[in-house]
Design an enzyme around this catalytic site. Sequence first.
Site, PDB file in Angstrom:
ATOM      1  CG  ASP A 193      -2.315   0.348   0.969  1.00 30.10           C
ATOM      2  OD1 ASP A 193      -2.537   1.433   0.396  1.00 30.10           O
ATOM      3  OD2 ASP A 193      -3.209  -0.443   1.308  1.00 30.10           O
ATOM      4  CG  ASP A 211      -4.888   5.382   0.909  1.00 35.98           C
ATOM      5  OD1 ASP A 211      -5.746   4.493   1.031  1.00 35.98           O
ATOM      6  OD2 ASP A 211      -4.885   6.434   1.574  1.00 35.98           O
ATOM      7  CD  GLU A 241      -9.054   4.183  -1.861  1.00 36.50           C
ATOM      8  OE1 GLU A 241      -9.992   3.794  -1.156  1.00 36.50           O
ATOM      9  OE2 GLU A 241      -8.140   4.913  -1.420  1.00 36.50           O
ATOM     10  CG  HIS A 295      -8.999  -1.824   4.101  1.00 37.86           C
ATOM     11  ND1 HIS A 295      -8.762  -1.746   2.732  1.00 37.86           N
ATOM     12  CD2 HIS A 295      -8.672  -0.618   4.605  1.00 37.86           C
ATOM     13  CE1 HIS A 295      -8.302  -0.546   2.456  1.00 37.86           C
ATOM     14  NE2 HIS A 295      -8.231   0.166   3.563  1.00 37.86           N
ATOM     15  CG  ASP A 296     -11.577   1.491   3.187  1.00 36.47           C
ATOM     16  OD1 ASP A 296     -11.076   1.422   4.330  1.00 36.47           O
ATOM     17  OD2 ASP A 296     -11.017   2.035   2.223  1.00 36.47           O
TER      18      ASP A 296
HETATM   19  O1  TEU Z   1      -9.800   5.101   1.675  1.00 37.00           O
HETATM   20  C1  TEU Z   1     -10.237   6.253   1.033  1.00 37.00           C
HETATM   21  C2  TEU Z   1     -11.529   6.710   1.405  1.00 37.00           C
HETATM   22  O2  TEU Z   1     -11.989   7.669   0.806  1.00 37.00           O
HETATM   23  C3  TEU Z   1     -12.227   6.021   2.489  1.00 37.00           C
HETATM   24  O3  TEU Z   1     -12.029   6.667   3.684  1.00 37.00           O
HETATM   25  C4  TEU Z   1     -13.626   5.946   2.149  1.00 37.00           C
HETATM   26  O4  TEU Z   1     -14.195   7.205   2.057  1.00 37.00           O
HETATM   27  C5  TEU Z   1     -14.347   5.214   3.204  1.00 37.00           C
HETATM   28  O5  TEU Z   1     -13.604   4.124   3.620  1.00 37.00           O
HETATM   29  C6  TEU Z   1     -15.629   4.714   2.650  1.00 37.00           C
HETATM   30  O6  TEU Z   1     -16.297   4.246   3.695  1.00 37.00           O
HETATM   31  C7  TEU Z   1      -8.433   4.947   1.844  1.00 37.00           C
HETATM   32  C8  TEU Z   1      -8.163   3.718   2.669  1.00 37.00           C
HETATM   33  O7  TEU Z   1      -8.599   2.590   1.960  1.00 37.00           O
HETATM   34  C9  TEU Z   1      -8.822   3.875   4.002  1.00 37.00           C
HETATM   35  O8  TEU Z   1      -8.701   2.727   4.786  1.00 37.00           O
HETATM   36  C10 TEU Z   1      -8.184   5.052   4.675  1.00 37.00           C
HETATM   37  O9  TEU Z   1      -8.862   5.328   5.863  1.00 37.00           O
HETATM   38  C11 TEU Z   1      -8.199   6.297   3.807  1.00 37.00           C
HETATM   39  O10 TEU Z   1      -7.830   6.053   2.467  1.00 37.00           O
HETATM   40  C12 TEU Z   1      -7.196   7.294   4.323  1.00 37.00           C
HETATM   41  O11 TEU Z   1      -5.900   6.832   4.079  1.00 37.00           O
END
Ligand code: TEU
Length: 541
Positions: free
Chosen positions: A100, A201, A243, A316-317
């Site tokens: 990542d 990310d 992403e 994971h989100d």
């Molecule tokens: O996620 C990007 C992001 O925009 C997320 O916060 C998203 O809005 C949310 O998860 C949707 O529910 C990335 C990573 O995957 C996330 O784990 C991080 O928290 C975020 O960036 C910040 O680095």
Amino acid sequence: MSKKQKWWHNAVVYQIYPRSFYDSNNDGIGDINGIRKKLPYLEKLGISVIWLSPVYCSPNDDNGYDISDYYDISPDFGTLNNMKALINEVKAHNIKIIMDLVVNHTSDEHKWFIEAKSSKDNKYRDYYIWRSGDKNTPPNDLKSCFGGSAWEYDVTTDEFYLHFFSKKQPDLNWKNPQMRQDIWDMMNYWIDLGIGGFRMDVIDLIGKEVDLKIKENGPKLHEYIQEMYENTLKDKDLLTVGECWGANPDIAKLFSAENRHELSMVFQFEHIMLDQNGEDKWNLKPLDLLELKRVFTKWQTELKNEGWNSLFWDNHDLPRIVSRWGNDKKYRVESAKMLAILLHGMKGTPYIYQGEEIGMTNIDFNGIEDFADIEAINAYKERISLGYNEKDVLKSLRAKARDNARTPMQWNDEANAGFTKGKPWYRVNPNYTQINVKQALADKNSIFYCYQKLIQMRKENPIMVYGDYELLLPEDKNIYAYKRTYQDKTWLIICNFYEHNVEFSLNGTGKILISNYENSCTDLTKGKLRPYEAIIYEWIQ
Ligand code: TEU
Ligand code: CA
């Protein structure tokens, strides 16, 4: 074939969220040595790439997405030597590791930020984004993704800094060429250690123009990515995936068309946002299958000749797909396989999130005290303060909270699902006694073996990798059907998205390549599908 073949065209990627994967030293936190122990399992599944969520040094305000040292490993996860050993060992299992890359922001505990905030004339000051303003009035109304203003007042220098995520995640200033050079050096350090690429990310935020309130897809975004390519990725044959919550197909082509020298592919989230009203993921609405078909078909069609798709349900989100759009009770096994067949039948590179391959589900939450994630906790506070009723707030959180995906991996039916012999850092889903890897490996009809077969089919059948996609039965409200064609072959992928029986009528007969039921029909003129039944046929017309 219209484009050069790449090694990652027929690869399947497996995402590991290290904190919750496997704990080798029983401190309750999954770690790098835990991953090393499970490589034979991943090889058995058949994946070619691991995407490893962040393992760098981090104060863990956002579980590792707030990095305080890009060059070293968090003691939670082990040591740099453990990481080097992992990078080396995966080769024997025919697996590559992509790391990542979190470079939209650092932790506020990163040495650059500690320097930057110490004085206005510090040489790192300009690595971040500062604006003056009265301390009670942020420079503008930009919002953080985790709630509240995107600006935090810093008392030492009497200015605000920008943070699109938590205030412990200050945004880097990509306009600073020295900062960019430091990022290229860091990327080259990991490339030289032998990794297979990067998952980047929120990469579409780095071109932000804060005064114009442009967050995603800013004017210099692609210039920066091309500069990155020139300085790091060029001639290395890596898998890179950005992403991009703000991507549409045209934007995805800018990133992933081969002649542009940017990335291999992006994660787009259009399908993921279909069960929400408007911009806010907590405003729930039911999924409309016709919309899902329209969105996937658009992406499959638009990126047909130019660019490349990534295919995913989970990460994971996101909540667990079987709980979200399948049925995690009576038809858990059938619906998990249906969703796998539907997605893996498409063109693009599939991503599997740890536990998806055994049909892990969302977890029950009693009250707010059961959530661990900063996003959920902040959303709760914000909504309660806006006057929402608590029952509704919790309903949204249960459905969408990122914690659903972050419960420990369920390895067996022993204490803590075999994840740790210590006290797990987060709750284990009590359904581990039924849903676990040991059970899945012992049952030849398990979800695991369905994934294994889909991965194997992709390696053996160019039609699955390169075949053209065409939607069938577009108006059918229950069935998602499409065909793939390549040279003289045609495949039919047909899925019942719901729990009632349905019928369809196409022509010809089908030779079953994979199905989630015994004795699926082969006469396609009188087609029948049982609850969540899904089949890939070789289509004889
Ligand atoms: O996620 C990007 C992001 O925009 C997320 O916060 C998203 O809005 C949310 O998860 C949707 O529910 C990335 C990573 O995957 C996330 O784990 C991080 O928290 C975020 O960036 C910040 O680095
Ligand atoms: Ca551990």
